[in-house]
Design a protein around this motif. Structure first.
Motif, PDB file in Angstrom:
ATOM      1  N   LEU A  23      -6.994   4.950  -2.234  1.00  0.00           N
ATOM      2  CA  LEU A  23      -7.604   4.737  -1.324  1.00  0.00           C
ATOM      3  C   LEU A  23      -7.162   5.706  -0.419  1.00  0.00           C
ATOM      4  O   LEU A  23      -7.482   5.226   1.340  1.00  0.00           O
ATOM      5  CB  LEU A  23      -6.412   3.616  -0.990  1.00  0.00           C
ATOM      6  CG  LEU A  23      -6.135   2.289  -1.637  1.00  0.00           C
ATOM      7  CD1 LEU A  23      -4.520   2.012  -1.598  1.00  0.00           C
ATOM      8  CD2 LEU A  23      -6.958   1.906  -0.900  1.00  0.00           C
ATOM      9  N   ARG A  24      -7.756   6.526  -0.858  1.00  0.00           N
ATOM     10  CA  ARG A  24      -7.053   7.940   0.201  1.00  0.00           C
ATOM     11  C   ARG A  24      -6.006   8.759   1.111  1.00  0.00           C
ATOM     12  O   ARG A  24      -6.159   8.990   2.354  1.00  0.00           O
ATOM     13  CB  ARG A  24      -8.525   8.607   0.889  1.00  0.00           C
ATOM     14  CG  ARG A  24     -10.071   7.807   0.080  1.00  0.00           C
ATOM     15  CD  ARG A  24     -10.427   8.766  -0.548  1.00  0.00           C
ATOM     16  NE  ARG A  24     -11.000   8.782  -1.569  1.00  0.00           N
ATOM     17  CZ  ARG A  24     -11.497   9.930  -2.610  1.00  0.00           C
ATOM     18  NH1 ARG A  24     -10.822  10.930  -3.594  1.00  0.00           N
ATOM     19  NH2 ARG A  24     -12.275   9.103  -3.631  1.00  0.00           N
ATOM     20  N   TRP A  25      -4.889   7.448   0.614  1.00  0.00           N
ATOM     21  CA  TRP A  25      -4.033   7.901   1.605  1.00  0.00           C
ATOM     22  C   TRP A  25      -3.513   9.394   2.007  1.00  0.00           C
ATOM     23  O   TRP A  25      -3.752  10.485   0.246  1.00  0.00           O
ATOM     24  CB  TRP A  25      -2.295   7.600   1.342  1.00  0.00           C
ATOM     25  CG  TRP A  25      -2.981   5.942   1.788  1.00  0.00           C
ATOM     26  CD1 TRP A  25      -3.948   5.190   1.484  1.00  0.00           C
ATOM     27  CD2 TRP A  25      -1.635   4.743   2.167  1.00  0.00           C
ATOM     28  NE1 TRP A  25      -4.131   4.218   2.143  1.00  0.00           N
ATOM     29  CE2 TRP A  25      -2.196   3.029   2.721  1.00  0.00           C
ATOM     30  CE3 TRP A  25      -0.521   5.545   2.148  1.00  0.00           C
ATOM     31  CZ2 TRP A  25      -1.420   2.614   2.120  1.00  0.00           C
ATOM     32  CZ3 TRP A  25       0.184   4.168   2.859  1.00  0.00           C
ATOM     33  CH2 TRP A  25      -0.069   2.874   2.486  1.00  0.00           C
ATOM     34  N   ARG A  26      -2.905   9.867   2.862  1.00  0.00           N
ATOM     35  CA  ARG A  26      -2.954  12.051   2.643  1.00  0.00           C
ATOM     36  C   ARG A  26      -1.622  11.380   1.769  1.00  0.00           C
ATOM     37  O   ARG A  26      -0.389  10.359   1.617  1.00  0.00           O
ATOM     38  CB  ARG A  26      -2.573  12.083   3.703  1.00  0.00           C
ATOM     39  CG  ARG A  26      -3.173  12.123   4.928  1.00  0.00           C
ATOM     40  CD  ARG A  26      -3.141  13.211   6.110  1.00  0.00           C
ATOM     41  NE  ARG A  26      -1.937  12.339   6.783  1.00  0.00           N
ATOM     42  CZ  ARG A  26      -2.080  11.052   7.919  1.00  0.00           C
ATOM     43  NH1 ARG A  26      -3.214  11.179   8.017  1.00  0.00           N
ATOM     44  NH2 ARG A  26      -0.698  10.863   8.275  1.00  0.00           N
ATOM     45  N   ALA A  27      -0.759  12.542   1.469  1.00  0.00           N
ATOM     46  CA  ALA A  27       0.639  12.702   0.680  1.00  0.00           C
ATOM     47  C   ALA A  27       1.777  12.199   1.004  1.00  0.00           C
ATOM     48  O   ALA A  27       2.400  12.155   0.687  1.00  0.00           O
ATOM     49  CB  ALA A  27       0.442  14.273  -0.136  1.00  0.00           C
ATOM     50  N   ASP A  28       1.592  13.300   2.846  1.00  0.00           N
ATOM     51  CA  ASP A  28       2.623  11.971   3.003  1.00  0.00           C
ATOM     52  C   ASP A  28       2.762  11.073   3.594  1.00  0.00           C
ATOM     53  O   ASP A  28       4.033  10.839   3.416  1.00  0.00           O
ATOM     54  CB  ASP A  28       2.627  13.971   4.892  1.00  0.00           C
ATOM     55  CG  ASP A  28       1.504  12.830   5.235  1.00  0.00           C
ATOM     56  OD1 ASP A  28       0.655  12.563   4.796  1.00  0.00           O
ATOM     57  OD2 ASP A  28       1.785  13.164   6.799  1.00  0.00           O
ATOM     58  N   GLU A  29       1.592  10.458   3.782  1.00  0.00           N
ATOM     59  CA  GLU A  29       1.837   8.553   3.782  1.00  0.00           C
ATOM     60  C   GLU A  29       2.467   8.008   2.741  1.00  0.00           C
ATOM     61  O   GLU A  29       3.147   7.690   2.604  1.00  0.00           O
ATOM     62  CB  GLU A  29       0.491   8.363   3.975  1.00  0.00           C
ATOM     63  CG  GLU A  29      -0.308   8.734   5.778  1.00  0.00           C
ATOM     64  CD  GLU A  29      -1.879   8.099   5.874  1.00  0.00           C
ATOM     65  OE1 GLU A  29      -1.982   7.758   7.200  1.00  0.00           O
ATOM     66  OE2 GLU A  29      -2.227   8.457   5.181  1.00  0.00           O
ATOM     67  N   VAL A  30       1.754   8.989   1.334  1.00  0.00           N
ATOM     68  CA  VAL A  30       2.111   8.714  -0.158  1.00  0.00           C
ATOM     69  C   VAL A  30       3.583   8.283   0.279  1.00  0.00           C
ATOM     70  O   VAL A  30       4.569   7.590  -0.644  1.00  0.00           O
ATOM     71  CB  VAL A  30       1.026   8.790  -1.245  1.00  0.00           C
ATOM     72  CG1 VAL A  30       1.868   8.025  -2.327  1.00  0.00           C
ATOM     73  CG2 VAL A  30       0.355   8.532  -0.713  1.00  0.00           C
ATOM     74  N   ALA A  31       4.096   9.287   0.130  1.00  0.00           N
ATOM     75  CA  ALA A  31       5.632  10.202   0.193  1.00  0.00           C
ATOM     76  C   ALA A  31       6.519   9.163   0.901  1.00  0.00           C
ATOM     77  O   ALA A  31       7.473   8.688   0.792  1.00  0.00           O
ATOM     78  CB  ALA A  31       5.626  11.383   0.699  1.00  0.00           C
TER      79      ALA A  31
END
Length: 324
Positions: free
Chosen positions: A158-166
């Protein structure tokens, strides 16, 4: 579980249903379980929509709910697999090989492309969506702990950023990056990068020839479309076959009841596929199998034959009970 009718749902929720189904399918390895997870996601979102204050995008909020639903479902479960994951040696093409069978919940299940691939996405995005529902990829995902699975899908697919996943997982960027690194290592170790080819006109032409030969039950013609070392497995049975000669022997022996079948070309798990209805005594046809074909260098390299032994597979996949 509360069941909601489609017309009860806010249209804003329905816009995300297909992509959420794809996400839950990759997480759970089952299109049936994915349907249930999305239904539960919609119920929770419907109940909480009035309190949703837009602190995050609606899509992100839905993925948070869906992830929690999937993590709940996966708690304490054994991983789903494919027959070739369980035994390093092929079985003999004889009736006795059907003795070993496992329940449906033991196996990775198929999904039709139309259930999870966005029709209005650009070709590049559709290619990513199809590649990430390949059976080999979905089976490899099942080796990951549930949270690592979610991190890998959110970051790599889905290409989410690491901060979004966190934020979604109530975690830290460092923890997300660590989980992603471990997930990548596991996926590489279990062969998630197995060769696959994108769907194109050549694949559709090969599928057309395969369908024609199958309906005529021209076993010699079918075998000619296979790689010499082609493999086939048939969940819910543990058995699997290697070599076009053994596959042909099976079709003329224990599998001969498929002679006279009707078939329909489709796409499943990002690959050419055909639904099969087998003739029944007294006339007519009954759902029998969905065959997913993995193609390499212009020939069929592997056949995943998901047998509909309880008359539930076709219904849950939205396939007709009788051939058209």
């Amino acid at each position: 579980m509360t069941t909601l009718l489609t017309d009860e749902l806010d249209p804003r929720l329905l816009e995300h249903r297909r992509e959420l189904t794809g996400y839950c399918y990759r997480m759970l390895g089952s299109s049936f379980d994915a349907d249930d997870a999305v239904q539960e996601t919609m119920v929770r979102a419907w109940r909480g929509l009035g309190d949703f204050e837009g602190r995050s995008a609606l899509r992100s909020w839905l993925y948070r709910i869906a992830t929690n639903v999937c993590l709940d479902q996966l708690s304490g479960r054994q991983r789903r697999a494919l027959p070739m994951d369980l035994s390093g040696q092929p079985w003999r093409p004889v009736e006795a090989s059907l003795a070993a069978r496992r329940p449906g919940a033991a196996w990775v299940e198929p999904v039709l492309d139309r259930m999870v691939v966005a029709e209005d996405a650009d070709p590049a995005e559709q290619a990513v969506q199809r590649e990430s529902i390949r059976l080999a990829f979905v089976a490899a995902l099942q080796h990951l702990p549930p949270r690592q699975r979610a991190v890998l899908l959110l970051r790599e697919v889905l290409r989410w950023r690491a901060d979004e996943v966190a934020s979604l997982l109530d975690s830290t960027v460092a923890s997300v990056n660590s989980a992603l690194q471990r997930a990548r290592a596991t996926m590489a170790a279990v062969g998630a990068d197995a060769d696959s080819e994108p769907l194109d006109d050549d694949h559709r032409a090969l599928l057309s020839r395969y369908v024609d030969a199958f309906e005529r039950y021209d076993v010699d013609g079918l075998v000619a479309l296979l790689h010499e070392d082609a493999t086939q497995h048939m969940p819910p049975f543990e058995m699997w076959l290697r070599g076009r000669d053994d596959i042909g022997t099976w079709m003329l022996g224990p599998g001969a009841g498929c002679r006279g079948s009707r078939v329909l070309a489709t796409t499943a798990n990002g690959a050419p596929a055909l639904a099969q209805w087998r003739p029944v005594p007294g006339g007519g046809f009954a759902p029998w199998a969905l065959h997913v074909l993995e193609v390499r260098d212009g020939r069929v390299a592997h056949i995943s034959s998901f047998l509909d032994l309880d008359d539930d597979l076709f219904r849950r996949l939205g396939l007709p009970v009788e051939p058209e």
